[in-house]
Each structure stands twice: as structure tokens, then as C-alpha cells.
Write an enzyme that holds these catalytic residues in place. Structure first.
Site, PDB file in Angstrom:
ATOM      1  N   GLY A   1       0.736  -1.077  -0.141  1.00 23.89           N
ATOM      2  CA  GLY A   1       0.003   0.125   0.032  1.00 23.89           C
ATOM      3  C   GLY A   1       0.908   1.315   0.100  1.00 23.89           C
ATOM      4  O   GLY A   1       1.698   1.475  -0.815  1.00 23.89           O
TER       5      GLY A   1
ATOM      6  N   ALA B   1       2.900   4.675  -3.026  1.00 27.92           N
ATOM      7  CA  ALA B   1       3.130   3.883  -4.377  1.00 27.92           C
ATOM      8  C   ALA B   1       1.741   3.042  -4.299  1.00 27.92           C
ATOM      9  O   ALA B   1       1.181   3.063  -5.794  1.00 27.92           O
ATOM     10  CB  ALA B   1       4.283   3.135  -4.085  1.00 27.92           C
TER      11      ALA B   1
ATOM     12  N   ILE C   1       6.951   3.464   4.873  1.00 28.83           N
ATOM     13  CA  ILE C   1       8.077   4.416   5.082  1.00 28.83           C
ATOM     14  C   ILE C   1       7.642   5.702   3.998  1.00 28.83           C
ATOM     15  O   ILE C   1       7.553   5.426   2.889  1.00 28.83           O
ATOM     16  CB  ILE C   1       9.531   3.747   4.337  1.00 28.83           C
TER      17      ILE C   1
ATOM     18  N   VAL D   1       8.548   8.324   2.231  1.00 29.47           N
ATOM     19  CA  VAL D   1      10.003   8.957   1.839  1.00 29.47           C
ATOM     20  C   VAL D   1       9.890  10.502   1.376  1.00 29.47           C
ATOM     21  O   VAL D   1      10.728  10.904   1.030  1.00 29.47           O
ATOM     22  CB  VAL D   1      10.594   8.082   0.517  1.00 29.47           C
TER      23      VAL D   1
ATOM     24  N   ALA E   1       7.287  16.343   0.286  1.00 33.81           N
ATOM     25  CA  ALA E   1       7.383  17.280  -0.482  1.00 33.81           C
ATOM     26  C   ALA E   1       7.179  16.999  -1.856  1.00 33.81           C
ATOM     27  O   ALA E   1       7.717  15.737  -2.432  1.00 33.81           O
ATOM     28  CB  ALA E   1       8.664  18.105  -0.368  1.00 33.81           C
TER      29      ALA E   1
ATOM     30  N   LYS F   1       3.941  24.863  -1.969  1.00 35.70           N
ATOM     31  CA  LYS F   1       5.341  24.625  -2.235  1.00 35.70           C
ATOM     32  C   LYS F   1       5.738  25.529  -3.549  1.00 35.70           C
ATOM     33  O   LYS F   1       5.309  25.072  -4.624  1.00 35.70           O
ATOM     34  CB  LYS F   1       6.028  23.344  -2.263  1.00 35.70           C
TER      35      LYS F   1
ATOM     36  N   LEU G   1       9.687   2.252  -3.965  1.00 32.52           N
ATOM     37  CA  LEU G   1      10.885   1.869  -3.650  1.00 32.52           C
ATOM     38  C   LEU G   1      11.398   0.628  -4.063  1.00 32.52           C
ATOM     39  O   LEU G   1      12.737   0.307  -4.138  1.00 32.52           O
ATOM     40  CB  LEU G   1      10.889   1.977  -2.013  1.00 32.52           C
TER      41      LEU G   1
ATOM     42  N   ILE H   1       7.769  11.094  -4.800  1.00 36.89           N
ATOM     43  CA  ILE H   1       6.546  10.553  -5.278  1.00 36.89           C
ATOM     44  C   ILE H   1       6.221  10.995  -6.953  1.00 36.89           C
ATOM     45  O   ILE H   1       5.622  10.359  -7.406  1.00 36.89           O
ATOM     46  CB  ILE H   1       5.634  11.768  -4.635  1.00 36.89           C
TER      47      ILE H   1
END
Length: 498
Positions: free
Chosen positions: A13, A16, A45, A47, A50, A78, A331, A344
Site C-alpha cells: 500500500g 505507491a 516508509i 519517503v 514534498a 510549495k 521503492l 512521489i
């Protein structure tokens, strides 16, 4: 013809897995059924908190309401990344999502600026960049004027765990089946080698035609079953650990990420609505975990909300990201440190690529090879952009910085730097997600300025060029005073969570 691809099984899940489920369900959902296997026993995790502007394309395809999205993920806007102490200690620059000045048909703005700087008539390069001006002032608004000069591209900061939950709700509402469980056995066809089914703890079999491996760095299918191998890039990117810790939110939420170079890596600060995400990416060969904790905790500017969490990683990529009937996304496909917030995006891009090359009946080796070709180039161009940050420095204060500034570079990156240094010319690979303005900002922000410029920049006289630059700077500044603060905009837009 071979049997049609009817059932997609996603293993894992998180961002990703649930992004893959959401996009496939939205785009080709009527043609396939989708099941996602995940277990609450396995931690996720996060990762990346942003992102870069293409995340808006995902939201647009999914039909997501932006205000709801910001509320549900505790998101913020951002506009840029601020880099401190990268080119040299005490120096800062911004890599914004905008572009400075205005290009002409055959000559980019930085050539005109370079010529003006030599003549002593140029302001700071970033004074001609609207994204930078807004980020510096902590302001944001959606500019309605359709003029490229006032284009204000943006992305988001958000809580990646909340984002995964949001996409899960979206996916399940569109028919994706979530299966709780741990995969214990993998069955493969004796002739083709394709994965045919997965057996979960407890004995349930999950049958599929196409399997998407979102199982994280362990690569449950792509590595443990198919053993595609891994291309390690640690000799170019020696950081191999991250330490993350949240702190209390600030009174004001700046609309940019902050990246500060440290003695053996770099520290991030990502402002969200409910907290600030902080972390240190570092090389374990140059810094122990205890030293890293001292360094990170000693450089925070808010109340610590949890204990630091260590995330080991191995920079590189799976040698084949699609093999047989398994596609690795996230990953499991590879890892590049989140210096430029690409984690992402690489998930998003992999899913979009799969949708473009989605198999209809059976699996064609040429289709798989094209997917892998595009994936390889995209990973390599992002890798090169990240290496640039480390290599283009005058820092000489630690073994880490002495190593990265003198190491041999990938040929493509070495050629790109040499050409820009000599002439100001930049060439664009079609699969490079970073456009010319991004390369210019990082190259010049870290001290690499061209020795020459395009001959068209000699067109205007010094007086004409000075006036053109003055007008450009004034036009770029014009909308900023009337913009609300970032937080005020969030509240007015309906994007601030209660």
C-alpha cells in the site's frame, strides 16, 4: 491472441500502492479488476512529504478537489526549495518552480543576464523570478492573468501517511478491493515464468494477470522472485541513511522547502499545517547514527514531537523495473534521496508510463523493453541532477565534501556541466523532468557561471538592456504586494484543516 489482462494485483500500500490503484481504477477501471494486498503489520516508509508541480496532473486526472485535498493531507503550498550552505558555507539560493525573466525565441534569459552582469547592469538573477519573490515574502495566490511572465507554478507539502489514506478511500470507492494479509508464497508459470498467484498467510490464494510490486525496498516480487538485480549508485551518492523527526508547527507556514547542507549530508525542513517535517540525510561512512542524532536535534527550531526514526536506504535502481508480468513501482523500483522531492513524482511517472503501455492480451517483450528504457533514462537524469548539487561546491570542510567535489561524474553530467560552463548552453533530454530553468538555478546557485553567452544577447545596447531588465524586475514584483500570506490564502481557499 493470448488471454486478455483482466486482473491487476498490487502488492503493498502506502503512496505507491494506493496511487497506482487510484489511477488505474480511474483510467482503465472498467476493463480490469484491481486488488491491493497490504498488511497492517508492515510499517510504511513515508519517503516524501514534498512534491513537484506534476502532482497536480494526478489530482486533475482523479478529479480531486484541491481544497479538500489540502485539508485531508494537512497540505501546504510549495513554490521552491531554499538551499543553504551548499555551494559554500554561508551562501543560499532558491531552486524555484518558476523561471527568471523572459526568454526570446532563440536565446534564454540567462544569456542576457550573464551579459548584463559583465557590464555591471544586472540585478540578482532571482530578482526576476516570481516564484522566488513570493517564497521570500511568504505569500501565495492563484494569479488569473494569462501571461507567462506571471506564471506561478506550485506543488505541495503534505503528510504522506494521510495522503496514502486519502488515496485508499478514493480507490475503494471506485471498486478496488483491499486484501489484508502477508504474502508467504509466490506461484509462477513453469513455461513463461510469469507470476500466476500469491498465497497469503492463512492460505488464501490471490490470482492475477499483471502484478505491481509496491512492496518497498525488499522488492518482494521484482527482486526476491524475479531477481532482476540492482544498479548501485552509492559511489556517486554516498548518503545511505536518513533520520526523520517531527516538530511543532511554526506560527507562519513558509511556502517552500528548506535544505541545509551539513558536514556529511543535508537536513530538510518541510512545513505542514499541523507540524514540521525534519530530517537528516547522511553518509554512514562519515557520520555515526549517534553523531547524526546530535547534529539533527541540535539544529531544530521547534518542539520535538517524537523520537528520531532511522531509515537506511541504498541509492540506485532495479536493473529492470518491468520483468515478465511484474512492474516495480516506488521503492521496489529504486531509490533516489529526496533532495529535489522526486520520490512521489517517480511513482506517478511510473504509473503513467504503465498506463500508456498497458498490455491488452499477453506481454510483448518490445513493450516491456520500451518501458524499461524510459524508466532507466528518467532515473539517470534525476540522479545526475542530484549529483550536481553535491559536486558543484567549493566546500572543503570535511572528508565527505572533499570526496563529492572531486569524484568522477557520469559522462552525461560531466558533458552538461562543461558545455554550460563554457557557453551557457543547456541541452534537454526529453525524459528529463527538470527543465532548463531548474538546471540554471542550481548551476549558478552553486557557483558555476558561464564564461560566454549567446550572440543574440549582444543585440540591445547596455542602456537598452538595463531598461529591459528594470522593467522585467518591476513586472515580476507587481503582483506580490497584493497577495495574501500563505496561511491566509489557505484559510480563504478552504484548504486549512480545522
Amino acid at each position: 491472441m493470448a488471454a486478455a489482462i483482466n486482473r491487476v494485483v498490487i502488492v503493498g500500500g502506502g503512496t505507491a500502492g494506493w496511487m497506482a490503484a487510484a489511477l488505474i481504477a480511474k483510467v482503465i477501471g472498467p476493463q480490469v479488476t484491481i486488488a491491493l494486498i497490504e498488511s497492517d503489520e508492515i510499517g510504511i516508509i513515508g519517503v516524501g512529504e514534498a512534491t513537484i508541480p506534476p502532482i497536480q496532473h494526478v489530482n486533475a486526472v482523479l478529479g480531486i478537489d484541491e481544497a479538500e485535498f489540502l485539508r485531508e493531507t494537512r497540505g501546504s503550498i510549495k513554490l521552491a526549495i531554499r538551499f543553504d550552505d551548499w555551494g559554500a558555507i554561508g551562501q543560499s539560493y532558491y531552486h524555484s518552480f518558476g523561471a527568471a525573466g523572459r526568454n526570446t525565441a532563440f536565446c534564454s534569459f540567462h544569456h542576457y543576464w550573464n551579459r548584463a552582469k559583465r557590464a555591471g547592469i544586472a540585478g540578482d538573477y532571482w530578482d526576476y523570478d516570481l516564484n522566488y519573490l513570493c517564497a521570500r515574502e511568504g505569500k501565495f495566490a492563484k494569479i488569473q492573468v494569462d501571461d507567462p511572465l506571471w506564471h506561478l507554478p506550485y506543488a505541495y507539502h503534505f503528510d504522506s501517511a494521510l495522503y496514502g489514506q486519502y488515496l485508499r478511500r478514493y480507490s475503494e470507492a471506485r471498486g478496488v478491493e483491499r486484501i489484508e494479509g502477508l504474502v508467504e508464497q509466490v506461484a509462477r508459470d513453469g513455461k513463461t515464468g510469469n507470476v500466476t498467484s500469491l498465497t497469503l498467510r492463512g492460505g488464501r490464494d490471490v490470482v492475477g494477470d499483471l502484478f505491481i510490486d509496491c512492496s518497498g525496498a525488499r522488492g518482494l516480487l521484482i527482486q526476491r522472485q524475479l531477481n532482476v538485480g540492482y544498479e548501485d549508485w552509492g559511489h556517486w551518492l554516498p548518503c545511505d541513511r536518513a533520520m526523520a523527526v517531527p516538530t511543532a508547527r511554526h506560527d507562519e507556514t513558509p511556502p517552500y522547502t528548506r535544505s541545509t547542507a551539513r558536514s556529511a549530508g543535508w537536513q530538510w525542513r518541510i512545513p505542514l499545517q499541523h507540524r514540521v517535517g525534519n530530517g537528516l540525510v547522511y553518509s554512514s561512512r562519515h557520520l555515526t547514527d549517534e553523531q547524526a542524532a546530535d547534529l539533527l536535534l541540535g539544529n531544530l527550531d521547534g518542539e520535538v514531537l517524537a523520537d528520531p526514526r532511522i531509515i537506511p536506504f541504498r541509492t540506485g535502481r532495479a536493473r529492470r523495473q518491468w520483468d515478465h508480468n511484474v512492474v516495480a513501482i516506488g521503492l521496489s523500483s529504486g531509490f533516489l534521496e529526496p533532495l529535489e522531492s522526486t520520490s512521489i513524482y517517480l511513482i506517478q511517472s511510473a504509473i503513467v508510463r504503465l498506463l500508456h503501455l498497458f498490455p491488452h492480451a499477453g506481454f510483448d517483450a518490445r513493450q516491456i523493453a520500451e518501458y524499461n528504457r524510459q524508466s532507466r533514462i528518467e532515473f539517470e537524469t534525476v540522479r545526475d541532477f542530484i549529483i550536481l548539487h553535491y559536486h558543484a561546491t567549493s566546500r572543503d570542510d570535511s572528508d565527505f565534501w572533499r570526496h563529492v567535489r572531486t569524484m568522477a561524474l557520469p559522462d552525461r553530467l560531466a558533458d552538461k556541466i562543461a558545455l554550460f560552463r563554457a557557453t551557457g548552453t543547456l541541452t534537454q533530454d526529453p525524459l528529463d523532468i527538470f527543465m532548463e530553468p531548474s538546471w540554471v538555478q542550481v548551476l549558478m546557485g552553486q557557483g558555476i557561471e558561464p564564461r560566454d553567452y549567446h550572440p543574440l544577447a549582444d543585440g540591445p545596447t547596455d542602456t537598452e538592456l538595463a531598461e529591459q531588465l528594470r522593467q522585467l524586475a518591476a513586472m515580476k514584483r507587481e503582483p506580490v504586494p497584493n497577495m495574501p500570506s500563505h496561511d491566509r490564502w489557505l484559510r480563504g481557499f478552504g484548504g486549512m484543516a480545522a
